[in-house]
Design an enzyme around this catalytic site. Structure first.
Site, mmCIF file in Angstrom:
data_model
loop_
_atom_site.group_PDB
_atom_site.id
_atom_site.type_symbol
_atom_site.label_atom_id
_atom_site.label_comp_id
_atom_site.label_asym_id
_atom_site.label_seq_id
_atom_site.Cartn_x
_atom_site.Cartn_y
_atom_site.Cartn_z
ATOM 1 N N HIS A 195 0.527 -1.053 0.186
ATOM 2 C CA HIS A 195 -0.020 0.053 -0.088
ATOM 3 C C HIS A 195 0.937 1.229 0.053
ATOM 4 O O HIS A 195 0.314 2.577 -0.038
ATOM 5 C CB HIS A 195 -0.858 -0.076 1.165
ATOM 6 C CG HIS A 195 -0.273 0.204 2.480
ATOM 7 N ND1 HIS A 195 0.103 -1.186 3.410
ATOM 8 C CD2 HIS A 195 0.045 1.095 3.242
ATOM 9 C CE1 HIS A 195 0.754 -0.737 4.338
ATOM 10 N NE2 HIS A 195 0.726 0.466 4.305
HETATM 11 C C1 UD1 Z 1 -2.555 5.108 5.538
HETATM 12 C C2 UD1 Z 1 -1.245 5.709 6.072
HETATM 13 C C3 UD1 Z 1 -0.074 4.725 6.188
HETATM 14 C C4 UD1 Z 1 -0.464 3.425 6.697
HETATM 15 C C5 UD1 Z 1 -1.772 3.073 5.805
HETATM 16 C C6 UD1 Z 1 -2.016 1.491 6.653
HETATM 17 C C7 UD1 Z 1 -0.831 8.072 6.186
HETATM 18 C C8 UD1 Z 1 -0.222 9.045 5.403
HETATM 19 N N1 UD1 Z 1 -0.655 7.047 5.427
HETATM 20 O O1 UD1 Z 1 -1.950 5.227 4.295
HETATM 21 O O2 UD1 Z 1 1.039 5.312 6.855
HETATM 22 O O3 UD1 Z 1 0.674 2.587 6.472
HETATM 23 O O4 UD1 Z 1 -2.821 3.842 6.168
HETATM 24 O O5 UD1 Z 1 -3.088 0.905 6.065
HETATM 25 O O6 UD1 Z 1 -1.586 8.444 7.131
HETATM 26 N N2 UD1 Z 1 -9.639 4.191 1.561
HETATM 27 C C9 UD1 Z 1 -10.680 3.537 1.384
HETATM 28 N N3 UD1 Z 1 -11.271 3.191 2.691
HETATM 29 C C10 UD1 Z 1 -10.844 3.474 3.800
HETATM 30 C C11 UD1 Z 1 -9.538 3.986 3.902
HETATM 31 C C12 UD1 Z 1 -9.046 4.477 2.740
HETATM 32 O O7 UD1 Z 1 -11.261 3.205 0.172
HETATM 33 O O8 UD1 Z 1 -11.389 2.848 4.701
HETATM 34 C C13 UD1 Z 1 -9.131 4.467 0.094
HETATM 35 C C14 UD1 Z 1 -9.351 5.864 -0.308
HETATM 36 O O9 UD1 Z 1 -9.305 6.064 -1.814
HETATM 37 C C15 UD1 Z 1 -8.268 6.749 0.233
HETATM 38 C C16 UD1 Z 1 -7.024 5.733 0.044
HETATM 39 O O10 UD1 Z 1 -7.595 4.311 0.264
HETATM 40 O O11 UD1 Z 1 -8.071 8.010 -0.606
HETATM 41 C C17 UD1 Z 1 -5.805 6.113 0.897
HETATM 42 O O12 UD1 Z 1 -6.156 6.279 2.166
HETATM 43 P P1 UD1 Z 1 -5.229 7.152 3.294
HETATM 44 O O13 UD1 Z 1 -5.778 6.855 4.800
HETATM 45 O O14 UD1 Z 1 -5.129 8.509 2.763
HETATM 46 O O15 UD1 Z 1 -3.942 6.495 3.177
HETATM 47 P P2 UD1 Z 1 -3.408 4.925 3.218
HETATM 48 O O16 UD1 Z 1 -2.742 4.547 1.845
HETATM 49 O O17 UD1 Z 1 -4.679 4.189 3.785
HETATM 50 N N1 UDP Z 2 -3.301 -6.431 8.833
HETATM 51 C C1 UDP Z 2 -4.817 -6.737 8.848
HETATM 52 N N2 UDP Z 2 -5.586 -7.422 7.581
HETATM 53 C C2 UDP Z 2 -4.826 -7.076 6.600
HETATM 54 C C3 UDP Z 2 -3.463 -6.635 6.391
HETATM 55 C C4 UDP Z 2 -2.958 -6.253 7.446
HETATM 56 O O1 UDP Z 2 -5.307 -7.316 10.009
HETATM 57 O O2 UDP Z 2 -5.445 -7.646 5.400
HETATM 58 C C5 UDP Z 2 -2.721 -6.269 9.971
HETATM 59 C C6 UDP Z 2 -1.441 -6.640 10.098
HETATM 60 O O3 UDP Z 2 -1.482 -7.629 10.718
HETATM 61 C C7 UDP Z 2 -0.878 -5.591 10.771
HETATM 62 C C8 UDP Z 2 -1.359 -4.347 10.575
HETATM 63 O O4 UDP Z 2 -2.404 -4.485 9.904
HETATM 64 O O5 UDP Z 2 -1.232 -5.838 12.240
HETATM 65 C C9 UDP Z 2 -0.403 -3.513 9.487
HETATM 66 O O6 UDP Z 2 -1.258 -2.461 9.111
HETATM 67 P P1 UDP Z 2 -0.734 -1.826 7.795
HETATM 68 O O7 UDP Z 2 -0.006 -2.564 6.708
HETATM 69 O O8 UDP Z 2 -2.027 -1.382 6.963
HETATM 70 O O9 UDP Z 2 0.017 -0.452 8.020
HETATM 71 P P2 UDP Z 2 1.474 -0.340 8.304
HETATM 72 O O10 UDP Z 2 2.107 -0.986 9.326
HETATM 73 O O11 UDP Z 2 2.331 -0.416 7.057
HETATM 74 O O12 UDP Z 2 1.613 1.222 8.758
#
Ligand code: UD1
Ligand code: UDP
Length: 355
Positions: free
Chosen positions: A200
């Site tokens: 992601h």
């Molecule tokens: C965010 C965090 C990242 C973290 C990740 C975990 C920031 C800058 N980034 O990234 O550090 O590792 O979460 O998963 O805070 N969206 C949905 N449904 C949701 C959430 C998001 O559809 O419930 C989609 C939307 O199109 C959105 C995109 O995902 O624009 C990105 O979501 P966003 O929270 O901005 O950043 P992540 O890539 O999820």
């Molecule tokens: N995780 C989950 N379901 C998924 C993918 C990840 O429960 O489909 C959990 C994973 O085990 C870990 C956390 O989400 O505990 C990590 O989050 P993510 O990778 O979204 O964010 P990051 O750690 O990169 O900030």
């Protein structure tokens, strides 16, 4: 003392869960859970409250998605109202997402002390939005709870007063150790051998020229063993926008914590750009190929099963072959990743609030 515990995005939930639980046992602390709503899909948010037994948030800011500035600003506007109304003695933020930084700025300007859990991690790569969030949050925090000695060193280099830094271990591992047996006992339909994938990071998924070769490597791997890919909504959107092929890859919706941990614990190999997965695979002893150029979690390489391969097709496939031939380092737990980090954190907070 009233404490606002902040969550917003998926990786925050497993970090706050043990802190909320531990705070409940402390008669002198009143924990209030604030969800910013940065993540909002059922599979990116609500499922974790059920799986981890986190209470329903006391306050939900409902900010949703947007550009960095939009999201950060919306969180700040809404969180400021909560702080003014609740008058907390402390704000606790975890990890490195936009919610972490936004709430730290608000609290610091209202002169409310901030505690940052998972402080001091540095990738030294400011193209990562999380690195900016970490730097700003740590510059403002009054209490910095760290997971590893390298984090303490990073903070000291940045001039943070050593008295503010507390090396307490890793709350994400508290949650893993607490739920591991329950997760492994779930009956999950899965192949004997498989690769588990998550992706992601914007640097990997927002550029088709980076994402395409990664997906090609996964397709190649799927000719040896099944590839299971619970796909993050950002990534699903990009794959469809760019019209990329997911041939051979078993994509599924994001999973809840227990089901995901079940798959992670028996995976042949994990391929990911997640921060949390590098840590979890280190404890589970599962080989982890990190599809990034750097990591803010170097102990997962020195102590764990993690290898940095970058988003590079050839290096991914070379490393995969090494895993399949059984050539992998065993890994072992870094210091204090023992399931008691939240206890240490709450002890420090109570000591300070009692002064
Ligand atoms: C965010 C965090 C990242 C973290 C990740 C975990 C920031 C800058 N980034 O990234 O550090 O590792 O979460 O998963 O805070 N969206 C949905 N449904 C949701 C959430 C998001 O559809 O419930 C989609 C939307 O199109 C959105 C995109 O995902 O624009 C990105 O979501 P966003 O929270 O901005 O950043 P992540 O890539 O999820
Ligand atoms: N995780 C989950 N379901 C998924 C993918 C990840 O429960 O489909 C959990 C994973 O085990 C870990 C956390 O989400 O505990 C990590 O989050 P993510 O990778 O979204 O964010 P990051 O750690 O990169 O900030």
């Amino acid at each position: 003392m009233k404490v606002l515990n902040v969550v917003g995005a998926r990786p925050n939930f497993m970090k706050i869960a043990p802190i909320v639980e531990e705070m409940k046992k402390a008669p002198d602390l009143e924990g209030i859970l604030v969800h910013t709503g940065q993540h909002y899909d059922e599979g990116m948010s609500d499922v974790f409250f059920r799986d981890l037994g986190i209470p329903v948030p006391d306050v939900h800011l409902g900010v949703g998605s947007g550009t960095h500035a939009e999201q950060t600003a919306r969180i700040m506007v809404e969180f400021e109202k909560v702080c003014v109304q609740q008058k907390p003695g402390l704000v606790v933020v975890v990890g490195d997402v936009n919610s972490t930084m936004a709430c730290s700025i608000v609290a610091a300007k209202l002169r409310i002390p901030v505690a940052h859990v998972e402080a001091g991690l540095r990738s030294f790569d400011r193209t990562m939005p999380e690195e900016i969030n970490r730097l700003v949050t740590d510059a403002l925090a009054d209490l910095l709870f760290t997971t590893s000695a390298d984090a303490d060193e990073n903070l000291k280099h940045e001039g943070v007063d050593a008295k503010k830094i507390h090396f307490v271990g890793n709350v994400m591992i508290d949650t893993l150790l607490k739920h591991r047996a329950k997760a492994e006992a779930l009956r999950v339909d899965k192949p004997k051998q498989y690769a588990l994938v998550t992706l992601h990071r914007p640097s990997n998924v927002d550029d088709p020229n980076v994402l395409r070769p990664i997906l090609e490597a996964l397709e190649e791997i799927s000719r040896s063993i099944p590839v299971i890919f619970p796909i993050h909504p950002r990534t699903a959107k990009r794959v469809s926008e760019f019209g990329l092929s997911l041939n051979g890859i078993r994509t599924i919706d994001p999973l809840g914590y227990l089901e995901f941990l079940n798959l992670e614990s028996t995976a042949t190999v994990v391929l990911s750009d997640s921060g949390g997965l590098q840590e979890e695979t280190t404890i589970l002893g599962v080989p982890c190929l990190t599809l990034r150029h750097n990591t803010e979690r170097p102990v997962t390489i020195t102590h764990g099963t993690n290898l940095m391969v970058g988003p590079d097709k050839t290096r991914i496939l070379d490393a995969f072959r090494r895993v399949m031939s059984g050539e992998w380092k065993p890994g072992g737990p870094p210091e204090l990743w023992d399931g008691h980090a939240a206890e240490r954190i709450v002890r420090v907070i109570r000591d300070i609030s009692g002064r």
